[in-house]
Design an enzyme around this catalytic site. Structure first.
Site, mmCIF file in Angstrom:
data_model
loop_
_atom_site.group_PDB
_atom_site.id
_atom_site.type_symbol
_atom_site.label_atom_id
_atom_site.label_comp_id
_atom_site.label_asym_id
_atom_site.label_seq_id
_atom_site.Cartn_x
_atom_site.Cartn_y
_atom_site.Cartn_z
ATOM 1 N N PHE A 1 -15.757 -67.578 -28.857
ATOM 2 C CA PHE A 1 -15.395 -68.279 -27.920
ATOM 3 C C PHE A 1 -14.773 -69.991 -28.676
ATOM 4 C CE2 PHE A 1 -14.643 -71.188 -23.928
ATOM 5 C CZ PHE A 1 -13.264 -70.405 -24.133
ATOM 6 N N MET B 1 4.504 -55.165 -25.016
ATOM 7 C CA MET B 1 3.481 -56.019 -26.284
ATOM 8 C C MET B 1 2.772 -54.606 -26.533
ATOM 9 S SD MET B 1 -0.060 -56.837 -26.852
ATOM 10 C CE MET B 1 -0.327 -58.427 -28.208
ATOM 11 N N ASN B 2 2.809 -54.384 -28.168
ATOM 12 C CA ASN B 2 2.572 -53.163 -29.107
ATOM 13 C C ASN B 2 1.647 -52.930 -29.632
ATOM 14 O OD1 ASN B 2 3.422 -50.817 -26.919
ATOM 15 N ND2 ASN B 2 5.595 -51.590 -27.843
ATOM 16 N N GLY C 1 1.545 -51.013 -24.503
ATOM 17 C CA GLY C 1 1.843 -49.839 -24.657
ATOM 18 C C GLY C 1 1.372 -49.162 -23.708
ATOM 19 N N ASP D 1 -2.661 -56.475 -15.595
ATOM 20 C CA ASP D 1 -4.360 -57.348 -14.448
ATOM 21 C C ASP D 1 -3.285 -58.135 -13.985
ATOM 22 O OD1 ASP D 1 -2.893 -59.957 -16.125
ATOM 23 O OD2 ASP D 1 -3.610 -58.621 -18.255
ATOM 24 N N GLU E 1 16.866 -28.124 -9.815
ATOM 25 C CA GLU E 1 16.680 -29.628 -10.486
ATOM 26 C C GLU E 1 16.862 -30.844 -10.208
ATOM 27 O OE1 GLU E 1 12.528 -28.206 -13.868
ATOM 28 O OE2 GLU E 1 15.011 -28.812 -14.065
HETATM 29 C C1 GLA Z 1 5.724 -48.825 -25.396
HETATM 30 C C2 GLA Z 1 5.459 -48.916 -24.146
HETATM 31 C C3 GLA Z 1 6.618 -47.745 -24.272
HETATM 32 C C4 GLA Z 1 8.358 -47.506 -25.198
HETATM 33 C C5 GLA Z 1 7.935 -47.874 -26.200
HETATM 34 C C6 GLA Z 1 9.147 -48.327 -27.269
HETATM 35 O O1 GLA Z 1 5.120 -48.071 -25.949
HETATM 36 O O2 GLA Z 1 5.231 -49.037 -23.281
HETATM 37 O O3 GLA Z 1 6.988 -46.573 -22.753
HETATM 38 O O4 GLA Z 1 8.772 -48.964 -24.522
HETATM 39 O O5 GLA Z 1 7.334 -48.583 -26.220
HETATM 40 O O6 GLA Z 1 9.266 -48.480 -28.436
#
Ligand code: GLA
Length: 723
Positions: free
Chosen positions: A258, A457-458, A506, A512, A592
């Site tokens: 920190f 944000m991946n 992701g 949060d 369906e």
């Molecule tokens: C992340 C998101 C998915 C999708 C992909 C696209 O993984 O959680 O739902 O939007 O990115 O790259």
């Protein structure tokens, strides 16, 4: 709390009202190796190493895990914080540029307590927001350098809670990408349990929410206190049992790495911790958090509105789509009652794989067959709304943005960066970076009639190096990064006030209360398998309201697990969330398609109950391995919606009984099957429904769904009946 003659701020008690002074509970003994403050003279029985403290700091004889520690400019560790003043203010304090519980002036009060150590050069203002109608106390601390040289804050929690007596468990919500927030319950023994994040986000691995529960606490009985941090970056939560059995719990900034410098006069405000107590078990605690977040965290026009039923193209097409393809998915969806289509990743720059394009927020008109507005207008002609995916914090090295501004990404000079999903993280601690990305993205949003944004944000953050600073301070940059993200979303909210924004990292890597202040819903997990989702959504429900949980019906075999689950089952699981579809509805059977229509109609019909009712977890995954179940019950106990899914199927299975909750035991109810084979309407008392429950028919096959709508027959009160 109590203030000693020498100005030490002790913690006396937190829990249900006791109706008496609690200082009787403090005991004083001469404890070897637990030092005594100079001020108490030769009294060896007064030691801050054994007393419960309100905001424990290292430096005055308390050797337990501190909430606060610092160094002065010459490296001297510690501060001896003493009470200076306090005041009450009407209403609830806010935190500049940060999420915080809000309340009307007559709903809340603020208490500020000023502590200081002039020798160490620090003043700490403890802030408390008291919202009596919600049983909630919020806490934050403002740390100010009152010396004339730089000090370094090593640790700053938002809240610390000392419990003098009792055996406590700590429940935390851990997981991994695709399996987030699975409750884990550990007894607090001697030593310390510590969870947290060093990933730059709150993370898939641990959630900034813990529950301190007495060891006998269950869903409907027992004493439990939640500590939830409204923050989306690095955090720490810890629980320690000291040498004499006192349990110290805390939550706040992650202190590892920190090292936060404060120049003379500079202040650091911690994120807000939200503490709620229940004496009636975990369901009640969860319901109180649901109410607090729905009413005092989530903001904007979507706060109480039913969200449009949407279809997202990600699992249907991934990067492989055209404008025509999107319209064809939307056409079929519109016919079945879907209200919005969300165009996911791949519509911009050279983004046809994961390896390129992030950072270039210009519409790929070639792929879409024209400007974005042309596609959006075709969607609008179908009577649908349009949503768009963005990932503003990221950049691919293969992008015009990176070629032009390589210094905007976090990379350490001379070191090859760690890539995540083949992308780098932009330095959102810098205003000019945030502003430039905002300009690009807001131009796209303004170019067409866009109703919704999914903000993703991946990757986790590493190689933090901010090129505007001569000396790097990881903790400071990471906090500024989180504030940059908040500023970005706030600008979006201001510029497009009607926009519905869904958070995502992701899936549920940034689920949060901090995010929920800016985005009223969050994509819960990249795992859309209904059976896994039952666990993920159950865990998420401990702290977060159902209407904030992004949940969709996807195709089978499921893309993440390969599991095949009935359409109806996928439907009721997604119904316990914001509800939508994540598949090409052109590819499903006619039967369906009829189910889609019914699912949407049911979702709309039961939305008031789902959004405003009390949510109960009815099964425990450890004990009820054959059937999962949950229900929504109206506050006035007039109705409930009970859902059940059979899990493991075995030969000659015992019968599972689903026991409802939240009903009036003395009332008669009509039980109407909504979904499921072999079930008939019944007239049953609330007592029977809650103590014996409904038997779930045994039928062949796994993962079958049942649902019952239970409504009270007000005139038919049990008291008027003989049996
Ligand atoms: C992340 C998101 C998915 C999708 C992909 C696209 O993984 O959680 O739902 O939007 O990115 O790259």
């Amino acid at each position: 709390m109590g203030i000693t003659d020498d100005g030490f701020l002790l913690h006396l008690y937190y829990g249900p009202k006791t109706g008496c002074d609690m200082d009787y509970s403090l005991t004083m003994y001469d404890r070897g190796f637990s030092g005594n403050p100079y001020d108490v003279g030769n009294d060896r029985t007064f030691s801050l190493d054994v007393l419960p403290m309100e905001y424990p700091g290292y430096g005055n004889g308390d050797y337990r895990s501190p909430a606060f520690s610092m160094r002065d400019s010459s490296g001297v560790q510690g501060a001896d914080l003493r009470y200076r003043s306090h005041r009450f203010l009407p209403g609830k304090y806010g935190i500049d540029g940060m999420p915080a519980v809000y309340a009307a002036e007559d709903e809340a009060r603020t208490l500020e307590i000023v502590l200081a150590d002039e020798t160490a050069g620090v003043q700490v203002t403890l802030k408390y927001g008291i919202i009596p109608s919600r049983d909630a106390v919020t806490r934050a601390a403002v740390i100010e350098n009152i010396s004339d040289s730089t000090i370094t804050v090593d640790k700053a929690l938002s809240a610390s809670l000392d419990s003098l007596s009792g055996n406590w468990d700590i429940i935390h919500f851990d997981g991994r990408h695709g399996m987030e927030r699975l409750p884990q319950r550990d007894a607090v023994r001697r030593g310390k349990i510590s969870i947290g994040s060093r990933r730059g986000t709150s993370s898939h691995q641990h959630n900034p929410f813990i529950v301190l529960a007495s060891e006998e606490t269950g869903e409907d009985y027992g004493s439990c206190t939640g500590l939830m941090l409204a923050y989306s970056g690095n955090f720490k939560a810890e629980a320690e049992r000291d040498q004499y059995g006192l349990t110290r719990t805390g939550i706040g900034f992650q202190d590892e790495m920190f090292d936060y410098p404060l120049a003379p006069g500079e202040k650091l405000e911690t994120p807000e911790a939200i503490m709620i107590h229940s004496d009636e078990g975990l369901s009640d605690l969860s319901q109180k958090y649901h109410a607090l977040i729905s009413e005092h965290i989530v903001r904007g026009p979507w706060q109480h509105k039913r969200r449009p039923v949407l279809i997202n193209n990600w699992e249907a097409t991934y990067f492989d789509f055209t404008g025509d393809k999107i319209v064809s998915i939307a056409e079929q969806a519109a016919q079945l009652g879907v209200e919005m289509i969300v165009l996911d990743d791949g519509w911009f720059g050279a983004r046809n794989t994961e390896n390129a394009g992030l950072g270039d927020w210009t519409v790929n008109e070639e792929k879409l067959g024209g400007p974005l507005s042309s596609v959006v207008n075709r969607i609008k002609d179908l009577g649908m709304q349009f949503g768009l995916w963005i990932e503003p914090e990221m950049v691919n090295e293969d992008s015009d943005l990176y070629r032009e501004h390589p210094d905007w990404a976090y990379t350490v000079p001379g070191k090859k960066p760690v890539r995540g999903r083949n992308q780098l993280v932009l330095d959102f601690s810098r205003d000019e970076v945030v502003d430039a990305i905002f300009e690009q993205i807001s131009a796209v949003i303004a170019s067409a009639d866009i109703s919704y944004i999914k903000m993703d944000m991946n990757r986790s953050i590493m190689d933090v190096f901010s090129r505007t600073d001569k000396v790097q301070h990881y903790g400071k940059t990471m906090h500024a990064y989180v504030k940059g993200v908040y500023r970005f979303i706030e600008m979006l909210r201001q510029r497009f006030p009607e926009l519905l924004i869904e958070g995502c990292s992701g899936g549920g890597g940034r689920f949060d209360a901090g995010m929920l202040y800016y985005t009223p819903q969050i994509w819960c997990s990249d795992n859309t398998d209904a059976i896994d989702r039952i666990q993920i959504q159950r865990g998420t429900s401990f702290g977060y309201p159902i209407q904030t949980i992004g949940s969709h019906v996807s195709q089978v075999p499921n893309e993440q697990t390969g599991r095949i689950v009935d359409f109806a089952t996928r439907g009721i699981v997604a119904q316990a969330g914001t509800f939508g579809y994540e598949l090409d509805l052109n590819l499903i059977s006619d039967e369906e398609k009829e189910e889609v229509k019914k699912q949407i109609a049911d979702y709309k019909k039961y939305w008031p109950l789902i959004a405003n009712g009390s949510y109960y977890r009815l099964h425990s995954p450890e004990k009820d391995t054959e059937t999962a179940s949950w229900c929504f019950a109206a506050e006035d106990k007039s109705e409930a919606l009970m859902s059940a899914v059979t899990l493991d199927n075995h030969c000659n299975n015992p019968v599972s009984y689903v026991r409802c909750r939240g009903l009036d035991p003395a009332k008669m109810y009509h039980v109407e099957p909504v979904l499921g084979a072999d079930t008939q309407p019944l007239e049953l008392s609330g007592q029977a429904l809650m103590t014996v429950g409904l038997p779930v028919p045994i039928i062949p096959g796994e993962y079958k769904a049942w649902q019952w709508h239970v409504t009270s027959k007000d005139t038919d009160n049990l008291n008027n009946k003989e049996n």
